[in-house]
Design a protein around this motif. Structure first.
Motif, PDB file in Angstrom:
ATOM      1  N   TYR A 177       0.835  -1.200   0.000  1.00 41.77           N
ATOM      2  CA  TYR A 177       0.000   0.000   0.000  1.00 41.77           C
ATOM      3  C   TYR A 177       0.875   1.257   0.000  1.00 41.77           C
ATOM      4  CZ  TYR A 177      -3.208   3.601   1.640  1.00 41.77           C
ATOM      5  OH  TYR A 177      -3.929   4.761   1.765  1.00 41.77           O
ATOM      6  N   ASP A 178       1.893   1.254   0.848  1.00 42.34           N
ATOM      7  CA  ASP A 178       2.782   2.424   0.901  1.00 42.34           C
ATOM      8  C   ASP A 178       3.438   2.683  -0.451  1.00 42.34           C
ATOM      9  OD1 ASP A 178       2.199   2.933   3.558  1.00 42.34           O
ATOM     10  OD2 ASP A 178       3.954   1.861   4.323  1.00 42.34           O
ATOM     11  N   LEU A 179       3.858   1.627  -1.147  1.00 42.05           N
ATOM     12  CA  LEU A 179       4.464   1.779  -2.474  1.00 42.05           C
ATOM     13  C   LEU A 179       3.451   2.304  -3.488  1.00 42.05           C
ATOM     14  CD1 LEU A 179       6.483  -1.563  -2.658  1.00 42.05           C
ATOM     15  CD2 LEU A 179       7.407   0.723  -2.287  1.00 42.05           C
ATOM     16  N   VAL A 180       2.237   1.791  -3.427  1.00 40.16           N
ATOM     17  CA  VAL A 180       1.194   2.203  -4.365  1.00 40.16           C
ATOM     18  C   VAL A 180       0.834   3.672  -4.152  1.00 40.16           C
ATOM     19  CG1 VAL A 180      -1.230   1.858  -5.027  1.00 40.16           C
ATOM     20  CG2 VAL A 180       0.276  -0.115  -4.718  1.00 40.16           C
ATOM     21  N   ILE A 181       0.673   4.056  -2.905  1.00 38.93           N
ATOM     22  CA  ILE A 181       0.321   5.459  -2.618  1.00 38.93           C
ATOM     23  C   ILE A 181       1.444   6.392  -3.037  1.00 38.93           C
ATOM     24  CG2 ILE A 181      -0.173   7.113  -0.752  1.00 38.93           C
ATOM     25  CD1 ILE A 181      -2.539   5.250  -1.651  1.00 38.93           C
ATOM     26  N   GLU A 182       2.669   5.969  -2.805  1.00 40.48           N
ATOM     27  CA  GLU A 182       3.823   6.762  -3.244  1.00 40.48           C
ATOM     28  C   GLU A 182       3.774   6.954  -4.764  1.00 40.48           C
ATOM     29  OE1 GLU A 182       8.425   5.707  -3.122  1.00 40.48           O
ATOM     30  OE2 GLU A 182       7.514   5.777  -1.119  1.00 40.48           O
ATOM     31  N   GLU A 183       3.460   5.894  -5.493  1.00 33.04           N
ATOM     32  CA  GLU A 183       3.373   5.975  -6.947  1.00 33.04           C
ATOM     33  C   GLU A 183       2.183   6.828  -7.381  1.00 33.04           C
ATOM     34  OE1 GLU A 183       4.093   5.788 -10.901  1.00 33.04           O
ATOM     35  OE2 GLU A 183       5.442   5.333  -9.242  1.00 33.04           O
ATOM     36  N   GLU A 184       1.047   6.696  -6.710  1.00 29.52           N
ATOM     37  CA  GLU A 184      -0.103   7.541  -7.053  1.00 29.52           C
ATOM     38  C   GLU A 184       0.219   9.018  -6.826  1.00 29.52           C
ATOM     39  OE1 GLU A 184      -4.093   6.579  -5.853  1.00 29.52           O
ATOM     40  OE2 GLU A 184      -3.666   4.440  -5.926  1.00 29.52           O
ATOM     41  N   ASN A 185       0.908   9.308  -5.732  1.00 28.40           N
ATOM     42  CA  ASN A 185       1.303  10.700  -5.463  1.00 28.40           C
ATOM     43  C   ASN A 185       2.266  11.205  -6.539  1.00 28.40           C
ATOM     44  OD1 ASN A 185      -0.265  10.973  -3.144  1.00 28.40           O
ATOM     45  ND2 ASN A 185       1.367  10.227  -1.812  1.00 28.40           N
ATOM     46  N   ARG A 186       3.215  10.352  -6.952  1.00 28.16           N
ATOM     47  CA  ARG A 186       4.155  10.740  -7.992  1.00 28.16           C
ATOM     48  C   ARG A 186       3.418  11.004  -9.307  1.00 28.16           C
ATOM     49  NH1 ARG A 186       6.119   9.784 -12.313  1.00 28.16           N
ATOM     50  NH2 ARG A 186       4.909   7.885 -12.587  1.00 28.16           N
TER      51      ARG A 186
END
Length: 157
Positions: free
Chosen positions: A102-111
């Motif tokens: 989840y943390d990786l996905v949210i980081e990518e969505e923010n990017r």
């Protein structure tokens, strides 16, 4: 021949497909197939959610959720427990592995959001969000009206 009056939904669709193509490429190595990350993120954000509620939240049919959940259970991303008040109901919970993802996905969505808004002022960003939300609400109302119309047609036919 009729002509398209406004290409706005084509633009929204192209944006959606571009973002998802990028996500799918990045998440494939994490054992997530096409678009499955959205299911995982919502379960992480709503631990204990029922499958029917997940389907409604994501605006997908229940069978789509029913296909994704077993894969996540096998992959170790989810656990499923019976509801304490109603034992017929199963609730979905993220595992520590899912929370890491989840943390990786949210980081990518923010990017990706930053990339989408490159060159936009804060006011333009706020306006785009507000206008897209209104467009979504209008489309949802149109969909609900269509569904009611279909139900009425089925009852009378």
């Amino acid at each position: 021949m009729k002509q398209l009056q406004d290409p706005v939904l084509r633009e929204v669709g192209a944006l959606f497909r571009s973002a998802h193509a990028l996500y799918d490429s990045k998440y494939r190595r994490l054992d997530l197939q096409r678009g499955q990350f959205i299911f995982l993120t919502r379960i992480c954000e709503c631990p204990g959610i029922r499958q029917a509620d997940l389907a409604a939240l994501l605006r997908v049919d229940k069978t789509t959720v029913a296909k994704v959940v077993p894969k996540f259970l096998r992959s170790g991303y989810l656990t499923r427990r019976r509801d304490e008040q109603d034992e017929r109901v199963w609730r979905l919970y993220p595992t520590p592995r899912a929370l890491e993802l989840y943390d990786l996905v949210i980081e990518e969505e923010n990017r990706s959001a930053r990339a989408c808004f490159a060159g936009f002022s804060a006011e333009e960003q706020a306006a785009a969000r507000r206008l897209l939300r209104r467009m979504r609400e209008n489309c949802e109302a149109d969909l609900e009206a269509y569904r009611k119309e279909q139900k009425n047609d089925q009852k009378s036919g």
